[in-house]
Design an enzyme around this catalytic site. Structure first.
Site, PDB file in Angstrom:
ATOM      1  N   GLY A 191      -4.493  -2.172   5.971  1.00  0.00           N
ATOM      2  CA  GLY A 191      -2.849  -4.008   5.984  1.00  0.00           C
ATOM      3  C   GLY A 191      -3.977  -5.052   6.365  1.00  0.00           C
ATOM      4  NE  ARG A 192      -4.957  -3.771  12.483  1.00  0.00           N
ATOM      5  CZ  ARG A 192      -4.261  -2.457  12.816  1.00  0.00           C
ATOM      6  NH1 ARG A 192      -3.248  -2.516  11.325  1.00  0.00           N
ATOM      7  NH2 ARG A 192      -4.507  -1.303  13.482  1.00  0.00           N
ATOM      8  CE  LYS A 229       7.150  -0.357   9.776  1.00  0.00           C
ATOM      9  NZ  LYS A 229       6.263   0.227   9.075  1.00  0.00           N
ATOM     10  CD  GLU A 257      10.323  -6.247   6.272  1.00  0.00           C
ATOM     11  OE1 GLU A 257       9.976  -4.943   6.056  1.00  0.00           O
ATOM     12  OE2 GLU A 257      10.151  -5.802   7.512  1.00  0.00           O
ATOM     13  CD  GLU A 270       0.167  -3.982  12.502  1.00  0.00           C
ATOM     14  OE1 GLU A 270       1.163  -4.099  12.348  1.00  0.00           O
ATOM     15  OE2 GLU A 270      -0.364  -4.690  11.605  1.00  0.00           O
ATOM     16  CE  LYS A 320      -3.344   2.209   2.529  1.00  0.00           C
ATOM     17  NZ  LYS A 320      -4.209   2.132   4.312  1.00  0.00           N
ATOM     18  CG  HIS A 340      -1.390 -35.602  18.816  1.00  0.00           C
ATOM     19  ND1 HIS A 340      -2.049 -36.932  19.176  1.00  0.00           N
ATOM     20  CD2 HIS A 340      -2.603 -35.642  17.771  1.00  0.00           C
ATOM     21  CE1 HIS A 340      -2.448 -38.091  18.313  1.00  0.00           C
ATOM     22  NE2 HIS A 340      -3.437 -37.107  18.189  1.00  0.00           N
TER      23      HIS A 340
HETATM   24  C1  G6Q Z   1      -1.210  -3.602   8.656  1.00  0.00           C
HETATM   25  C2  G6Q Z   1      -0.346  -3.015   9.117  1.00  0.00           C
HETATM   26  C3  G6Q Z   1       1.236  -3.995   7.742  1.00  0.00           C
HETATM   27  C4  G6Q Z   1       0.912  -3.183   6.967  1.00  0.00           C
HETATM   28  C5  G6Q Z   1       2.745  -4.134   5.952  1.00  0.00           C
HETATM   29  C6  G6Q Z   1       2.669  -3.602   4.528  1.00  0.00           C
HETATM   30  O1  G6Q Z   1      -2.700  -3.017   8.860  1.00  0.00           O
HETATM   31  O2  G6Q Z   1      -0.128  -1.344   8.102  1.00  0.00           O
HETATM   32  O3  G6Q Z   1       0.688  -5.260   8.726  1.00  0.00           O
HETATM   33  O4  G6Q Z   1       0.718  -4.304   5.899  1.00  0.00           O
HETATM   34  O5  G6Q Z   1       4.060  -3.197   7.149  1.00  0.00           O
HETATM   35  O6  G6Q Z   1       2.330  -2.300   4.507  1.00  0.00           O
HETATM   36  P1  G6Q Z   1       2.359  -2.450   2.950  1.00  0.00           P
HETATM   37  O7  G6Q Z   1       0.917  -2.793   2.309  1.00  0.00           O
HETATM   38  O8  G6Q Z   1       2.553  -0.406   2.835  1.00  0.00           O
HETATM   39  O9  G6Q Z   1       3.860  -3.229   2.505  1.00  0.00           O
END
Ligand code: G6Q
Length: 541
Positions: free
Chosen positions: A268-269, A501, A217, A355, A211, A386
């Site tokens: 994001g989540r 970060k 990463e 989160e 986003k 188990h």
């Molecule tokens: C979720 C967070 C986080 C995010 C990642 C990836 O709610 O904001 O997990 O989705 O850090 O972010 P980008 O989509 O911006 O790469």
């Protein structure tokens, strides 16, 4: 705002529930788990049944929890969220300042969506995706040799990986013929290498999902993947697809075969039903299957608006969680799917829940004086039985459990062995665990004694399919945000991930300095330099 914005502990019903919690329902008492209780304590909606007779509550607690939901205005807030209220903010402090409109992504079936602008954006992106998928199906878009793409690698992390991955794994039984999806998320070079080295890159599409378009990463893994394509003599531009925010650094049509957008109002989540999940799931399962996911999610989003907790599994699960956590004092919750497809669903919930609700200040930035989100964890049963169930049954920590099961398996391959099918064995184990945790067993041998009174719920649906998966996803999303509303916290930001970060950036800067032969500024950042030394990461001076 029409809802109550005080903390849980300031609601009128709080003291009443505290009092009730001093003497919770005894599930081990003779006749406690009566057939009548088992059949009455059941809430159903959108294809799901929530069985909760094995929780430590009686009618007076259920009534108290209903009052809790009412007094907090949880459903009003949920409705306001769906309509586009700015829920993602901390009043009086620098913070995000956004609407929260993931539900709009699936409100596409109505002529009068709750937020027409966000739903219109979602429809436009879906239309664009539909055309793209049709072009892939018809061969209009193919590789350099005119062959169809058979592989798709999703590169993303956090919300751009966990939810979508959980959905794909849950539904891979219905994957389209000759289509497979793979995932790279970790900046660990081994993650990318393990996926890329086994693929025919000529027949591979790569979806880069970010986003912000600036996540370390993801950008690193994108470069790793681009290098692999270049090394194979392939032009990445013909293989790479972007899912990103409009105007983000990744929003560059020169670099991608196609770009799809996700919007600011979708965290994001909570983004699995936006283009973040859509492009990959559309490729792997087909466009119609993705629409079914949206249909199931939308059905649950609507069911989650009901004010009566006895008819609203999402709201009921939310207040049951609060009963166990805030009133009975249990710190964690285990999510235990009896479905191999839901292998990564607990991992998605760990993010979505922790989160969202792992917060210590309320929506005015004041310290909260009660517990907020619990620790969420889990693994599919029966494998977990188990492994860690010993602690669930006899450990000194009581762990409330949420079992998830389906009456039918996804595949038709299921044998009757010794009079029962594997699916029956699976469900029998699920029900048995819930009963064993609740009732316990007396035994003169203390080592064989089961104390019981360990609370759990059972969520059941017919079959894990796109529709039910959408419903399950939305049910938990709703549970999480409803809990956040009751706790009066902001469930939509994640400031807690920032510090790490920033510090990782500092460590990388130090490594860069050493690599380039520069002077070590150890006076300025003694701790990080010392940690690098102690970890044996730096060469000798
Ligand atoms: C979720 C967070 C986080 C995010 C990642 C990836 O709610 O904001 O997990 O989705 O850090 O972010 P980008 O989509 O911006 O790469």
């Amino acid at each position: 705002m029409t809802w109550n914005t005080t903390g849980l502990d300031e609601l009128p019903v709080y003291e009443k529930l505290m009092k009730l919690a001093r003497n919770p329902f005894d599930l081990t008492a003779p006749g406690a788990l009566s057939p009548e209780r088992i059949s009455n304590y059941k809430a159903s909606a959108a294809g799901f049944d929530l069985l909760y007779s094995t929780q430590r509550l009686d009618d007076s607690v259920v009534n108290g929890l209903q009052q809790l939901a009412d007094q907090s205005g949880a459903v009003d807030q949920f409705l306001a969220m769906k309509r586009g209220a700015v829920m993602n903010r901390i009043e009086g402090h620098a913070s995000e300042n956004r609407q929260v409109l993931h539900t709009a992504c699936r409100d596409i079936f109505s002529d009068t969506p709750y937020n027409s602008e966000a739903t219109q954006q979602a429809r436009q992106q879906l239309e664009k995706l539909k055309v793209f998928l049709e072009q892939l199906d018809s061969g209009e878009i193919a590789n350099e040799r005119g062959e169809a793409f058979t592989e798709y690698v999703n590169i993303g992390i956090g919300g751009s990986d966990l939810g979508p991955r959980a959905l794909y794994l849950a539904l891979s039984a219905y994957a389209q013929k000759n289509r497979r999806v793979h995932f790279i998320s970790n900046v660990d070079p081994d993650d990318g290498a393990a996926v890329l080295q086994n693929l025919d890159l000529a027949r591979t599409l790569v979806g880069v999902v970010s986003k912000s378009g600036s996540t370390l990463e993801t950008l690193t893994n994108e470069e790793v993947a681009r290098a692999a394509f270049a090394a194979a003599g392939l032009n990445p531009r013909d293989h790479f697809v972007a899912v990103t925010g409009q105007g983000s650094p990744m929003d560059d049509p020169q670099k991608y075969l196609r770009s799809f957008y996700m919007f600011d109002s979708i965290g994001g989540r909570y983004s699995a039903t936006s283009m973040v999940g859509a492009v990959m799931l559309g490729f792997g399962l087909g466009y119609d299957a993705f629409i079914e996911i949206l249909r199931g999610a939308n059905e649950m989003d609507r069911a989650a608006e009901k004010r009566d907790i006895r008819n609203n599994p999402a709201l009921l699960l939310a207040v049951l969680g609060i009963w166990n956590h805030n009133f009975l004092g249990h710190q964690t919750v285990a999510v235990l799917p009896y479905s191999q497809g839901l292998l990564r669903f607990p991992a998605h919930l760990q993010q979505c829940d922790m989160e969202s609700n792992g917060k210590s200040v309320n929506r005015k930035g004041e310290k909260v004086l009660h517990k907020t989100g619990p620790i969420v964890w889990g693994e599919p049963g029966t494998n977990g039985q188990h492994a860690f169930y010993q602690l669930l049954h006899q450990g000194t920590t009581v762990v409330p459990a949420e079992f998830i099961g389906f009456r039918h398996g996804q595949y038709t391959m299921d044998l009757e062995i010794e009079g029962t099918t594997s699916q029956q064995k699976l469900i029998a184990n699920l029900l048995a665990q819930s009963l064993a945790l609740a009732s316990g067993r007396k035994d003169e041998n203390p080592n064989r004694l089961f104390a019981g009174n360990r609370p759990s719920s059972i969520l059941l649906a017919d079959k894990l399919e796109p529709h039910t998966m959408g419903g399950l996803l939305a049910l938990y999303e709703a549970k999480i945000v409803l809990q956040g509303f009751i706790w009066n916290i902001n469930s939509f930001d994640q400031e807690g991930v920032q510090l790490g970060k920033v510090l990782a950036g500092r460590f990388l800067e130090h490594m860069r300095i050493v690599h380039q032969g520069g002077a070590r500024d150890t006076d300025k950042h003694p701790q990080s330099w010392a940690m690098l030394e102690a970890a044996g990461i730096l060469p000798e001076d």
